[in-house]
Scaffold this active site. Structure first.
Site, short mmCIF file in Angstrom:
data_model
loop_
_atom_site.label_atom_id
_atom_site.label_comp_id
_atom_site.label_asym_id
_atom_site.label_seq_id
_atom_site.Cartn_x
_atom_site.Cartn_y
_atom_site.Cartn_z
N GLN A 167 0.83 -1.19 0.00
CA GLN A 167 0.00 0.00 0.00
C GLN A 167 0.87 1.24 0.00
OE1 GLN A 167 -3.10 0.05 -0.52
NE2 GLN A 167 -3.86 -1.98 0.02
N ASN B 231 -0.79 -8.87 4.15
CA ASN B 231 -1.11 -7.60 4.82
C ASN B 231 -2.29 -7.72 5.78
OD1 ASN B 231 -0.53 -4.73 5.06
ND2 ASN B 231 -2.46 -4.37 3.97
N GLU C 200 -3.48 -16.04 -3.36
CA GLU C 200 -2.96 -14.93 -4.16
C GLU C 200 -2.47 -15.49 -5.50
OE1 GLU C 200 -1.65 -11.85 -5.96
OE2 GLU C 200 -2.51 -11.49 -3.97
N CYS D 203 -10.50 -0.91 -4.21
CA CYS D 203 -9.81 0.24 -4.79
C CYS D 203 -10.54 0.75 -6.02
CB CYS D 203 -8.36 -0.10 -5.12
SG CYS D 203 -8.17 -1.44 -6.32
#
Length: 456
Positions: free
Chosen positions: A289, A323, A339, A413
């Site tokens: 980030q 995270n 992921e 986002c």
């Protein structure tokens, strides 16, 4: 003999027109109705009357740029950056900071109304996770381009609405340790003999390090490397050179930490999340980030909202380097992180081991592909956490048995894909419990949102 005719590109007559702006869209662009179409007016604010020039005309919409503000909004302010009118980095410096957040919240409301229709969902807005307005970017990419015709370097960002690189003299949203990077590199590039092979600089700032990666497509001379290293040393920056083969060269042994992950030598950096006493290692090709302060507050809010219990099991999709996974693993029975980028999965595993967190397991899988045969897919979970890219999470949400989860936390986002994906979650029997903005990118059109869904 066949004759082929190349269609002529339609030329837009750049007429000027007086327009009154109704609202902003999710990208911070003014919206109006003009010529029975939707009008997108860059640089205009709600309630304003402007004189604008037509730049694009399509069947259903037209695009304009503002020439003159006739009746200004009470929230219009003077941009703080001298490059604002040409640089493509920021889009909302002409709007007061607090009103930027108010307009982004309105835009998210409108998108939910569009996608959820008659559901009339109450988003139950919570307090914004705010950011300092300046010096918030800990990572950034600065382009380098050598203009052969003018025989000069361009060093900066892309121009608004263009791929062209423009010279930048300062950027106040960068971490303060990089305040003078433009003053240093503009004259330095002109002194280099092999500088034309440099494509861009990648900046990283952590608690203990200010690092610049110099990316180049051909070898740099030793003299040029020494010149760059000397200037970097004067300014307290560590330098790493990444060559055309992807290999890294260090001029200082302390520039980064070398660790062994899966028997492969990888150069990694790190940042701390003090609230959870976790050290996150990351490599040059890992996503982190941009806004460290907001990231810390975001992790704390996620855990507070979920009210996790020590016997619960979490599925964390698009988990990156861990995270969300690792702070949550400290509070639950087990976390499974998925992921699609293998280097991030290996780093997540390394971070779990390095922080002595044994109840977090990570798997590499493309979440746009069918999942039914994956071992992790058919396990039972209590909580689903999603932190996807701008493309959203529609494909994986369409496959999951959402009713098996008690809560779903979606960190977004992109508000368009958030609203689209939320319909799947609501249709599966969930209510929107809480929604909150995260001001990750002040002065830009980026909208970061967190939404908590609870089973009806």
């Amino acid at each position: 003999m066949a004759l082929f005719f190349k269609p002529q590109k339609k030329t837009v007559v750049k007429r000027k027109q007086q327009l009154t702006i109704d609202t902003l869209n999710h990208e911070g662009i003014g919206i109006t109705r003009v010529n029975k179409k939707v009008g997108f007016v860059e640089g205009a604010l709600p309630g304003e009357t402007v004189l604008a020039t037509l730049t694009q005309s399509k069947a259903k919409f037209e695009r304009y740029t503002v020439n003159k503000v006739i009746t200004p909004s009470p929230y219009r302010v003077q941009p703080f950056c001298v490059h604002y009118n040409v640089c493509g980095g920021c889009q909302l410096q002409h709007l007061a900071t607090e009103q930027q957040l108010a307009e982004k919240q309105k835009a998210v409301n409108s998108l939910f109304e569009k996608f959820l229709g008659d559901a009339k969902i109450d988003l139950n807005w919570q307090s914004v996770i705010n950011s300092q307005p300046l010096s918030y970017r800990r990572t950034a990419r600065i382009a380098v381009f050598y203009d052969k015709n003018k025989k000069e370097y361009l060093f900066g960002y892309r121009q608004k609405g263009s791929k062209k690189i423009i010279n930048i003299n300062s950027c106040q949203v960068l971490e303060s340790c990089f305040n003078n990077i433009f003053d240093v590199f503009h004259p330095l590039l002109a002194r280099l003999k092999t500088g034309q092979s440099i494509t861009h600089l990648q900046l990283y700032k952590t608690e203990v390090l200010a690092l610049i990666i110099i990316r180049h497509i051909k070898p740099l001379s030793e003299k040029d490397i020494n010149l760059i290293a000397l200037e970097a040393d004067k300014n307290g920056w560590k330098i790493v050179f990444e060559g055309e083969t992807g290999q890294y060269k260090f001029t200082d042994k302390n520039a980064a930490i070398q660790a062994v992950i899966n028997n492969k030598s990888t150069y990694i950096l790190h940042y701390f999340i003090n609230e959870f006493d976790i050290k996150f290692n990351f490599s040059f090709d890992n996503f982190i980030q941009v806004n460290h302060k907001v990231n810390r507050a975001m992790l704390k809010q996620a855990i507070d909202w979920l009210n996790l219990k020590n016997d619960e099991k979490i599925l964390d999709l698009f988990c990156g380097i861990g995270n969300f996974s690792l702070p949550m693993a400290q509070r639950v029975n087990k976390v499974i992180g998925i992921e699609g980028v293998s280097s991030s999965v290996e780093m997540a595993k390394f971070n779990a081991q390095n922080n002595q967190i044994e109840n977090a397991k990570f798997f590499c899988q493309d979440l746009n592909e069918p999942m039914a045969k994956s071992s992790w897919f058919n396990e039972e979970y209590d909580v689903l956490v999603l932190d996807p890219s701008r493309a959203g999470a529609f494909d994986i949400l369409s496959q999951l048995k959402l009713k098996h989860f008690s809560r779903i936390l979606y960190v977004s986002c992109d508000p368009v894909t958030l609203a689209r994906d939320s319909k799947l979650i609501v249709d599966a029997g969930f209510n929107i419990s809480k929604t909150g903005l995260m001001n990750m990118f002040p002065h830009t059109g980026h909208v970061e949102t967190m939404a908590l869904f609870a089973k009806s």
